[in-house]
Motif scaffolding. Structure first.
Motif, PDB file in Angstrom:
ATOM      1  N   SER A 154       0.842  -1.197   0.000  1.00 28.31           N
ATOM      2  CA  SER A 154       0.000   0.000   0.000  1.00 28.31           C
ATOM      3  C   SER A 154       0.878   1.248   0.000  1.00 28.31           C
ATOM      4  CB  SER A 154      -0.914   0.013   1.234  1.00 28.31           C
ATOM      5  OG  SER A 154      -0.162  -0.058   2.434  1.00 28.31           O
ATOM      6  N   SER A 155       0.381   2.315  -0.625  1.00 23.36           N
ATOM      7  CA  SER A 155       1.100   3.592  -0.612  1.00 23.36           C
ATOM      8  C   SER A 155       0.219   4.643   0.056  1.00 23.36           C
ATOM      9  CB  SER A 155       1.488   4.025  -2.026  1.00 23.36           C
ATOM     10  OG  SER A 155       0.362   4.445  -2.769  1.00 23.36           O
ATOM     11  N   HIS A 156       0.890   5.609   0.697  1.00 24.14           N
ATOM     12  CA  HIS A 156       0.176   6.491   1.621  1.00 24.14           C
ATOM     13  C   HIS A 156       0.560   7.955   1.449  1.00 24.14           C
ATOM     14  CE1 HIS A 156      -1.359   3.029   3.901  1.00 24.14           C
ATOM     15  NE2 HIS A 156      -0.214   2.474   3.562  1.00 24.14           N
ATOM     16  N   GLY A 157      -0.207   8.797   2.182  1.00 27.21           N
ATOM     17  CA  GLY A 157       0.046  10.231   2.224  1.00 27.21           C
ATOM     18  C   GLY A 157       0.490  10.659   3.605  1.00 27.21           C
ATOM     19  N   TYR A 158      -0.036  11.788   4.046  1.00 23.92           N
ATOM     20  CA  TYR A 158       0.344  12.388   5.331  1.00 23.92           C
ATOM     21  C   TYR A 158       0.225  11.381   6.466  1.00 23.92           C
ATOM     22  CZ  TYR A 158       0.277  15.668   9.242  1.00 23.92           C
ATOM     23  OH  TYR A 158       0.550  16.329  10.402  1.00 23.92           O
ATOM     24  N   SER A 159       1.236  11.226   7.355  1.00 19.96           N
ATOM     25  CA  SER A 159       2.346  12.167   7.450  1.00 19.96           C
ATOM     26  C   SER A 159       3.673  11.586   6.953  1.00 19.96           C
ATOM     27  CB  SER A 159       2.517  12.595   8.915  1.00 19.96           C
ATOM     28  OG  SER A 159       2.832  11.452   9.713  1.00 19.96           O
ATOM     29  N   LYS A 160       3.736  10.266   6.737  1.00 17.51           N
ATOM     30  CA  LYS A 160       5.018   9.644   6.396  1.00 17.51           C
ATOM     31  C   LYS A 160       5.240   9.485   4.888  1.00 17.51           C
ATOM     32  CE  LYS A 160       5.356   6.822  10.621  1.00 17.51           C
ATOM     33  NZ  LYS A 160       5.457   5.424  11.106  1.00 17.51           N
ATOM     34  N   ASN A 161       4.147   9.541   4.086  1.00 19.72           N
ATOM     35  CA  ASN A 161       4.257   9.320   2.629  1.00 19.72           C
ATOM     36  C   ASN A 161       5.002   8.016   2.333  1.00 19.72           C
ATOM     37  OD1 ASN A 161       3.137  12.030   2.178  1.00 19.72           O
ATOM     38  ND2 ASN A 161       5.129  12.733   2.915  1.00 19.72           N
ATOM     39  N   GLN A 162       4.596   6.954   3.030  1.00 17.95           N
ATOM     40  CA  GLN A 162       5.334   5.704   3.010  1.00 17.95           C
ATOM     41  C   GLN A 162       4.665   4.619   2.161  1.00 17.95           C
ATOM     42  OE1 GLN A 162       3.065   6.560   5.184  1.00 17.95           O
ATOM     43  NE2 GLN A 162       2.497   4.947   6.622  1.00 17.95           N
ATOM     44  N   LEU A 163       5.405   3.527   1.957  1.00 13.65           N
ATOM     45  CA  LEU A 163       4.856   2.286   1.428  1.00 13.65           C
ATOM     46  C   LEU A 163       4.830   1.274   2.568  1.00 13.65           C
ATOM     47  CD1 LEU A 163       6.897   1.866  -1.897  1.00 13.65           C
ATOM     48  CD2 LEU A 163       4.798   3.150  -1.560  1.00 13.65           C
ATOM     49  N   CYS A 164       3.776   0.475   2.627  1.00 16.26           N
ATOM     50  CA  CYS A 164       3.688  -0.576   3.640  1.00 16.26           C
ATOM     51  C   CYS A 164       3.427  -1.913   2.956  1.00 16.26           C
ATOM     52  CB  CYS A 164       2.567  -0.296   4.634  1.00 16.26           C
ATOM     53  SG  CYS A 164       2.851   1.153   5.667  1.00 16.26           S
ATOM     54  N   LEU A 165       4.177  -2.926   3.364  1.00 16.75           N
ATOM     55  CA  LEU A 165       3.999  -4.283   2.850  1.00 16.75           C
ATOM     56  C   LEU A 165       3.283  -5.105   3.910  1.00 16.75           C
ATOM     57  CD1 LEU A 165       4.675  -6.242   0.490  1.00 16.75           C
ATOM     58  CD2 LEU A 165       6.747  -6.856   1.740  1.00 16.75           C
ATOM     59  N   TRP A 166       2.151  -5.696   3.532  1.00 20.70           N
ATOM     60  CA  TRP A 166       1.313  -6.457   4.462  1.00 20.70           C
ATOM     61  C   TRP A 166       1.236  -7.917   4.038  1.00 20.70           C
ATOM     62  CZ3 TRP A 166      -0.590  -3.175   8.269  1.00 20.70           C
ATOM     63  CH2 TRP A 166      -0.626  -1.810   7.955  1.00 20.70           C
ATOM     64  N   ARG A 167       1.312  -8.822   4.990  1.00 22.29           N
ATOM     65  CA  ARG A 167       1.075 -10.231   4.713  1.00 22.29           C
ATOM     66  C   ARG A 167      -0.433 -10.470   4.651  1.00 22.29           C
ATOM     67  NH1 ARG A 167       5.614 -11.781   8.047  1.00 22.29           N
ATOM     68  NH2 ARG A 167       7.456 -11.366   6.773  1.00 22.29           N
ATOM     69  N   TYR A 168      -0.855 -11.400   3.825  1.00 29.08           N
ATOM     70  CA  TYR A 168      -2.272 -11.738   3.739  1.00 29.08           C
ATOM     71  C   TYR A 168      -2.448 -13.233   3.969  1.00 29.08           C
ATOM     72  CZ  TYR A 168      -7.115 -11.819   2.306  1.00 29.08           C
ATOM     73  OH  TYR A 168      -8.487 -11.986   2.305  1.00 29.08           O
ATOM     74  N   PRO A 169      -3.428 -13.645   4.765  1.00 28.14           N
ATOM     75  CA  PRO A 169      -4.533 -12.849   5.315  1.00 28.14           C
ATOM     76  C   PRO A 169      -4.296 -12.312   6.727  1.00 28.14           C
ATOM     77  CG  PRO A 169      -4.993 -15.164   5.606  1.00 28.14           C
ATOM     78  CD  PRO A 169      -3.653 -15.099   4.925  1.00 28.14           C
ATOM     79  N   SER A 170      -3.091 -12.509   7.309  1.00 28.89           N
ATOM     80  CA  SER A 170      -2.867 -12.087   8.691  1.00 28.89           C
ATOM     81  C   SER A 170      -2.863 -10.573   8.845  1.00 28.89           C
ATOM     82  CB  SER A 170      -1.536 -12.656   9.196  1.00 28.89           C
ATOM     83  OG  SER A 170      -0.444 -12.043   8.520  1.00 28.89           O
ATOM     84  N   LEU A 171      -2.530  -9.837   7.746  1.00 23.14           N
ATOM     85  CA  LEU A 171      -2.413  -8.378   7.747  1.00 23.14           C
ATOM     86  C   LEU A 171      -1.367  -7.873   8.729  1.00 23.14           C
ATOM     87  CD1 LEU A 171      -6.129  -7.272   7.233  1.00 23.14           C
ATOM     88  CD2 LEU A 171      -4.360  -7.747   5.535  1.00 23.14           C
ATOM     89  N   VAL A 172      -0.344  -8.710   8.947  1.00 20.99           N
ATOM     90  CA  VAL A 172       0.837  -8.289   9.700  1.00 20.99           C
ATOM     91  C   VAL A 172       1.705  -7.431   8.788  1.00 20.99           C
ATOM     92  CG1 VAL A 172       2.968  -9.096  10.796  1.00 20.99           C
ATOM     93  CG2 VAL A 172       0.805 -10.289  11.212  1.00 20.99           C
ATOM     94  N   LYS A 173       2.191  -6.296   9.301  1.00 18.84           N
ATOM     95  CA  LYS A 173       3.047  -5.429   8.489  1.00 18.84           C
ATOM     96  C   LYS A 173       4.446  -6.025   8.409  1.00 18.84           C
ATOM     97  CE  LYS A 173       2.777  -0.921   9.097  1.00 18.84           C
ATOM     98  NZ  LYS A 173       3.047   0.443   9.642  1.00 18.84           N
ATOM     99  N   ALA A 174       4.901  -6.333   7.186  1.00 18.75           N
ATOM    100  CA  ALA A 174       6.203  -6.956   6.975  1.00 18.75           C
ATOM    101  C   ALA A 174       7.307  -5.925   6.773  1.00 18.75           C
ATOM    102  CB  ALA A 174       6.143  -7.893   5.774  1.00 18.75           C
ATOM    103  N   ALA A 175       6.962  -4.755   6.238  1.00 19.83           N
ATOM    104  CA  ALA A 175       7.976  -3.724   5.990  1.00 19.83           C
ATOM    105  C   ALA A 175       7.305  -2.378   5.818  1.00 19.83           C
ATOM    106  CB  ALA A 175       8.799  -4.070   4.750  1.00 19.83           C
ATOM    107  N   GLU A 176       8.057  -1.330   6.107  1.00 18.51           N
ATOM    108  CA  GLU A 176       7.617   0.038   5.846  1.00 18.51           C
ATOM    109  C   GLU A 176       8.754   0.758   5.132  1.00 18.51           C
ATOM    110  OE1 GLU A 176       6.561   3.827   8.605  1.00 18.51           O
ATOM    111  OE2 GLU A 176       5.144   2.141   8.760  1.00 18.51           O
TER     112      GLU A 176
END
Length: 289
Positions: free
Chosen positions: A207-229
C-alpha cells in the motif's frame, strides 16, 4: 507523456497536451503496445506506442477523465462527471461507447477490471465502491469506506477477492468477496491509502500512503501483519505500477519523482527445491532512485 525504456534507459516523448489541458490518467493495454490517455478536457485517447501515433479519440465524458482500465478490447474510463464509459476500441468513434455506468454521485477516481475479465470495480469521491459484471450490470454497491475510494487491487490468486483503500477520513484497507459483496477484513493503516498492489509471487499486498510519512507498507495476507515500511517520497505516493516480472514496483509521488523499489523479490522456479522465504530480507527495503 513520456515512454521510458527500462532496458536501455532511453526516454521518448509520446504526446503532449495543448495549453490549458493536461494529462489526468494513463493505462497500458495488455498488448503492451497501446496506451490509453485521459485528459482534463474530457478526452479519452488511444495511442500506438511503437509508432508514437494517436489511433483513437473516444467521446463520452463531459469533464476530466480520472481513471482508466482495460479488459481486452474494452476500455473503461471514469470521470469527474461521475460516470464510467465503456468503449469497444474495435468500433468506430461514435459507436464505440457500448455502455455508460451511473453508480456514483461524484468523481470516479478508481477503476480496475478483474484479471479474469468478469468484474469491474469502480471507486469514487462519494466514498462508494461499485462492482459490475462483464455485461455492465451492477452487482454490488458498497459503502464501507468513510472517504474517497481511489486505491483498488484485484487479488492474483483468488479471482473474487478485491482490496480497496480509503482516503484521509478513512485510512483503511478493506478486503471484499465480490461474489457476495461481503466485507472479509479491514485494517486501519493510520494514513490515507493512495494505491494498492498485490504481489504475484507471495500472499502479500503493498500500500502507498500520504500524510504524514508518505510511506509504502507491505502487508502479509490474510494475517495483515506489516512486513515492511518503506520511506523516500516527501509527498503523497499517488500511483504504483508493477514490473512485468512482478519483482519491482515503481511509485509516482506528488513530489514529482518516480522511485523504483525491489519489494516483492524474484519469482520462484517451480522445478527448484529452494523455497523463497517471505521473511524481511534486505531486498524488501532496498530502493533505487
Amino acid at each position: 507523456v513520456y515512454l521510458w525504456n527500462a532496458s536501455t534507459g532511453s526516454i521518448e516523448e509520446l504526446c503532449s497536451c495543448p495549453e490549458n489541458d493536461y494529462i489526468t490518467s494513463v493505462q497500458w493495454a495488455s498488448d503492451s503496445a497501446h496506451l490509453a490517455v485521459g485528459t482534463s478536457s474530457a478526452k479519452v485517447q488511444v495511442w500506438d506506442a511503437n509508432r508514437c501515433k494517436q489511433v483513437k479519440e473516444l467521446p463520452g465524458h463531459t469533464n476530466r477523465v480520472s481513471s482508466l482500465a482495460w479488459n481486452n478490447a474494452i476500455l473503461s474510463s471514469g470521470g469527474r462527471d461521475s460516470i464510467v464509459c465503456n468503449f469497444d476500441v474495435r468500433l468506430r468513434k461514435h459507436e464505440a461507447c457500448v455502455a455508460t455506468l451511473r453508480g456514483h454521485e461524484q468523481e470516479v477516481c478508481g477503476l480496475k477490471w478483474s484479471p479474469n475479465g468478469m468484474q469491474l470495480a469502480s471507486g469514487a469521491n462519494d466514498n462508494t465502491l461499485c462492482i459490475w459484471n462483464a455485461a455492465f450490470e451492477q452487482q454490488h454497491r458498497i459503502t464501507a469506506h468513510q472517504a474517497a475510494v481511489k486505491a483498488l487491487a484485484w487479488c492474483p490468486f483468488q479471482s473474487n477477492l478485491l482490496a480497496s483503500g480509503g482516503g484521509t477520513a478513512d485510512r483503511c484497507i478493506k478486503f471484499h468477496n465480490t461474489t457476495t459483496g461481503a466485507l472479509l477484513n479491514s485494517i486501519d493503516t493510520g494514513s490515507q491509502v493512495c494505491a494498492l498492489q498485490w504481489s504475484r509471487h507471495e500472499r502479500e499486498i503493498l500500500s502507498s500512503h500520504g500524510y504524514s510519512k508518505n510511506q509504502l507498507c507491505l502487508w502479509r495476507y490474510p494475517s495483515l501483519v506489516k512486513a515492511a515500511e518503506l520511506t523516500g517520497h516527501t509527498e503523497r505516493v499517488l500511483h504504483m505500477a508493477i514490473s512485468p516480472d512482478g519483482s519491482s514496483v515503481v511509485t509516482a509521488g506528488a513530489d514529482e519523482t518516480l522511485r523504483f523499489w525491489k519489494v516483492f523479490g524474484e519469482p520462484v522456479c517451480k522445478d527448484t527445491k529452494v523455497v523463497h522465504s517471505s521473511g524481511s530480507g534486505m531486498h524488501r527495503q532496498a530502493s533505487i532512485r
